[in-house]
Write an enzyme that holds these catalytic residues in place. Structure first.
Site, PDB file in Angstrom:
ATOM      1  N   HIS A   1       0.838  -1.199   0.000  1.00 10.93           N
ATOM      2  CA  HIS A   1       0.000   0.000   0.000  1.00 10.93           C
ATOM      3  C   HIS A   1       0.881   1.261   0.000  1.00 10.93           C
ATOM      4  O   HIS A   1       0.621   2.210  -0.718  1.00 10.93           O
ATOM      5  CB  HIS A   1      -0.858   0.050   1.266  1.00 10.93           C
ATOM      6  CG  HIS A   1      -1.882  -1.036   1.389  1.00 10.93           C
ATOM      7  ND1 HIS A   1      -1.873  -1.946   2.419  1.00 10.93           N
ATOM      8  CD2 HIS A   1      -2.964  -1.345   0.634  1.00 10.93           C
ATOM      9  CE1 HIS A   1      -2.905  -2.757   2.293  1.00 10.93           C
ATOM     10  NE2 HIS A   1      -3.585  -2.429   1.222  1.00 10.93           N
TER      11      HIS A   1
ATOM     12  N   GLN B   1     -18.313  -5.614  -1.408  1.00  9.92           N
ATOM     13  CA  GLN B   1     -17.453  -6.429  -2.275  1.00  9.92           C
ATOM     14  C   GLN B   1     -17.099  -7.777  -1.641  1.00  9.92           C
ATOM     15  O   GLN B   1     -16.353  -8.554  -2.227  1.00  9.92           O
ATOM     16  CB  GLN B   1     -16.199  -5.660  -2.684  1.00  9.92           C
ATOM     17  CG  GLN B   1     -15.173  -5.464  -1.597  1.00  9.92           C
ATOM     18  CD  GLN B   1     -14.060  -4.541  -2.057  1.00  9.92           C
ATOM     19  OE1 GLN B   1     -14.255  -3.347  -2.232  1.00  9.92           O
ATOM     20  NE2 GLN B   1     -12.875  -5.089  -2.263  1.00  9.92           N
TER      21      GLN B   1
ATOM     22  N   GLY C   1      -2.837  -1.687  -7.312  1.00  8.05           N
ATOM     23  CA  GLY C   1      -1.767  -2.682  -7.360  1.00  8.05           C
ATOM     24  C   GLY C   1      -2.030  -3.772  -8.396  1.00  8.05           C
ATOM     25  O   GLY C   1      -3.174  -4.192  -8.596  1.00  8.05           O
TER      26      GLY C   1
ATOM     27  N   ASP D   1      -3.862  -7.231  -7.549  1.00 11.80           N
ATOM     28  CA  ASP D   1      -5.258  -7.499  -7.898  1.00 11.80           C
ATOM     29  C   ASP D   1      -5.428  -7.110  -9.368  1.00 11.80           C
ATOM     30  O   ASP D   1      -6.095  -6.130  -9.699  1.00 11.80           O
ATOM     31  CB  ASP D   1      -6.174  -6.669  -6.990  1.00 11.80           C
ATOM     32  CG  ASP D   1      -5.940  -6.999  -5.530  1.00 11.80           C
ATOM     33  OD1 ASP D   1      -6.451  -8.016  -5.062  1.00 11.80           O
ATOM     34  OD2 ASP D   1      -5.181  -6.259  -4.859  1.00 11.80           O
TER      35      ASP D   1
ATOM     36  N   MET E   1       2.530  -9.404  -0.470  1.00 17.46           N
ATOM     37  CA  MET E   1       1.995  -8.745   0.727  1.00 17.46           C
ATOM     38  C   MET E   1       0.502  -8.577   0.579  1.00 17.46           C
ATOM     39  O   MET E   1       0.006  -8.273  -0.507  1.00 17.46           O
ATOM     40  CB  MET E   1       2.666  -7.393   0.918  1.00 17.46           C
ATOM     41  CG  MET E   1       4.074  -7.543   1.383  1.00 17.46           C
ATOM     42  SD  MET E   1       4.786  -5.932   1.688  1.00 17.46           S
ATOM     43  CE  MET E   1       6.416  -6.450   2.167  1.00 17.46           C
TER      44      MET E   1
ATOM     45  N   SER F   1      -3.174  -7.673   3.252  1.00 16.92           N
ATOM     46  CA  SER F   1      -3.719  -7.441   4.598  1.00 16.92           C
ATOM     47  C   SER F   1      -4.140  -8.763   5.213  1.00 16.92           C
ATOM     48  O   SER F   1      -4.058  -8.942   6.429  1.00 16.92           O
ATOM     49  CB  SER F   1      -4.920  -6.497   4.523  1.00 16.92           C
ATOM     50  OG  SER F   1      -4.536  -5.304   3.887  1.00 16.92           O
TER      51      SER F   1
HETATM   52  P1  AMP Z   1      -6.593  -3.574  -0.462  1.00 12.61           P
HETATM   53  O1  AMP Z   1      -6.407  -2.797   0.789  1.00 12.61           O
HETATM   54  O2  AMP Z   1      -6.236  -5.011  -0.345  1.00 12.61           O
HETATM   55  O3  AMP Z   1      -7.959  -3.341  -1.088  1.00 12.61           O
HETATM   56  O4  AMP Z   1      -5.549  -2.992  -1.492  1.00 12.61           O
HETATM   57  C1  AMP Z   1      -5.515  -1.617  -1.810  1.00 12.61           C
HETATM   58  C2  AMP Z   1      -4.630  -1.423  -3.013  1.00 12.61           C
HETATM   59  O5  AMP Z   1      -3.312  -1.875  -2.707  1.00 12.61           O
HETATM   60  C3  AMP Z   1      -5.104  -2.241  -4.226  1.00 12.61           C
HETATM   61  O6  AMP Z   1      -4.928  -1.476  -5.394  1.00 12.61           O
HETATM   62  C4  AMP Z   1      -4.179  -3.426  -4.200  1.00 12.61           C
HETATM   63  O7  AMP Z   1      -3.987  -4.021  -5.462  1.00 12.61           O
HETATM   64  C5  AMP Z   1      -2.901  -2.791  -3.683  1.00 12.61           C
HETATM   65  N1  AMP Z   1      -2.030  -3.823  -3.105  1.00 12.61           N
HETATM   66  C6  AMP Z   1      -2.392  -4.781  -2.209  1.00 12.61           C
HETATM   67  N2  AMP Z   1      -1.346  -5.598  -1.947  1.00 12.61           N
HETATM   68  C7  AMP Z   1      -0.313  -5.145  -2.699  1.00 12.61           C
HETATM   69  C8  AMP Z   1       1.036  -5.559  -2.879  1.00 12.61           C
HETATM   70  N3  AMP Z   1       1.532  -6.627  -2.244  1.00 12.61           N
HETATM   71  N4  AMP Z   1       1.833  -4.868  -3.722  1.00 12.61           N
HETATM   72  C9  AMP Z   1       1.324  -3.776  -4.390  1.00 12.61           C
HETATM   73  N5  AMP Z   1       0.064  -3.336  -4.276  1.00 12.61           N
HETATM   74  C10 AMP Z   1      -0.752  -3.998  -3.440  1.00 12.61           C
END
Ligand code: AMP
Length: 282
Positions: free
Chosen positions: A37, A61, A149, A152, A186, A188
């Site tokens: 993030h 979602q 990222g 996804d 990585m 959450s």
């Molecule tokens: P999330 O909090 O999981 O919804 O992720 C928020 C944003 O962070 C999304 O655009 C994800 O694709 C990106 N993201 C999550 N994990 C990673 C990672 N390991 N490397 C790069 N971007 C990430």
């Protein structure tokens, strides 16, 4: 650093920036922030005059109520991590009410079939929820640039499609995947893994890397067989799907053709924690 819990206050703060055409970078997240993030945020900070991070666990979602209930919520720690960057960042951490006004349902979206592949097949309604929240956040923040990222990857392509179909004036930027030292992407959700689960989960990226090596020498079908076999009888990791697909259409590929870009995509359950990962095959 400024924290907003209400969209009305954030809008009030942003209004003068819209008027002066200030570049606004936006990083939507569901919190439990990690280096992945923060790398999106660093890129936004470099490329824009102001940056906004949203922290919101979007209920619409989630197709699995247990996943939603157990999703890590660590707002205080997240704020500390952003504060430690020592730069001005606007944080939007709304309540469900502030986003959905008592009507927590998704709008329906069509993304030219992208929604029917992989995550769409296995998580019914997921991309309607993603489209609903991303569109709403874009309407509230009106960013000039938005950072997503590649972890996804299907979501990234779907957001690009959403922006294109709805003529939303924002540039969507894909950012590379950040990994743990053992290769695990990585996420959450990794916070829920025990030390043993975390160690065993290195097999996910190891398998994707092997698939990449095999691509071009073996057919997609043979590679899928190899991946299925790798996880067969694994004590704690269960394969949900593995696919080799065209990067643009996200349709499964049978054989490699020139001038196309491919990716391998994987989803597994580590005990009951669902993890996804992807690798470029070009
Ligand atoms: P999330 O909090 O999981 O919804 O992720 C928020 C944003 O962070 C999304 O655009 C994800 O694709 C990106 N993201 C999550 N994990 C990673 C990672 N390991 N490397 C790069 N971007 C990430």
């Amino acid at each position: 650093m400024l924290i907003f819990n209400k969209q009305s206050l954030l809008i009030e703060h942003l209004t003068p920036f819209w008027a002066t055409k200030t570049t606004i970078g936006f990083v939507p997240t569901m919190g439990a922030l990690h280096e992945g993030h923060l790398s999106l945020l660093s890129q936004s900070l470099k490329e824009n005059e102001i940056s906004v991070v949203s922290i919101f666990v979007n209920p619409t979602q989630f197709n699995n109520p247990e996943d939603l209930a157990k999703y890590p919520r660590t707002l205080e720690r997240d704020v500390e991590k952003i504060a430690s960057l020592n730069t001005k960042v606007l944080i939007y951490a709304p309540t469900v009410e502030d986003i959905y006004h008592g009507n927590t349902v998704s709008q329906s979206f069509q993304y030219d079939g992208l929604e029917n592949q992989m995550e769409g097949k296995h998580r019914p309604g997921h991309f309607d929820g993603v489209g609903t929240i991303v569109k709403r956040l874009f309407e509230i923040i009106k960013p000039t640039h938005a950072y997503f990222g590649e972890k996804d990857f299907q979501q990234l392509q779907i957001v690009k499609k959403l922006v294109h179909k709805n003529n939303i004036p924002v540039k969507v930027i894909g950012c590379p995947i950040h990994r743990e030292a053992n290769g695990l992407a990585m996420s959450s959700r990794n916070e829920r893994l025990s030390p043993i689960e975390r160690k065993e989960s290195a097999l996910i990226f190891k398998t994707l890397s092997k698939a990449k090596k095999l691509f071009g020498m073996k057919s997609a079908k043979e590679i899928s067989k190899f991946v299925t076999k790798t996880f067969e009888n694994h004590p704690i990791i269960k394969l949900e799907y593995f696919e080799i697909a065209d990067e643009i259409t996200l349709r499964s590929c049978l054989r490699k053709s020139k001038n196309k870009k491919y990716r391998a995509f994987i989803a597994v359950f580590v005990n009951n924690i669902r993890l996804i990962d992807t690798i470029s095959l070009n």
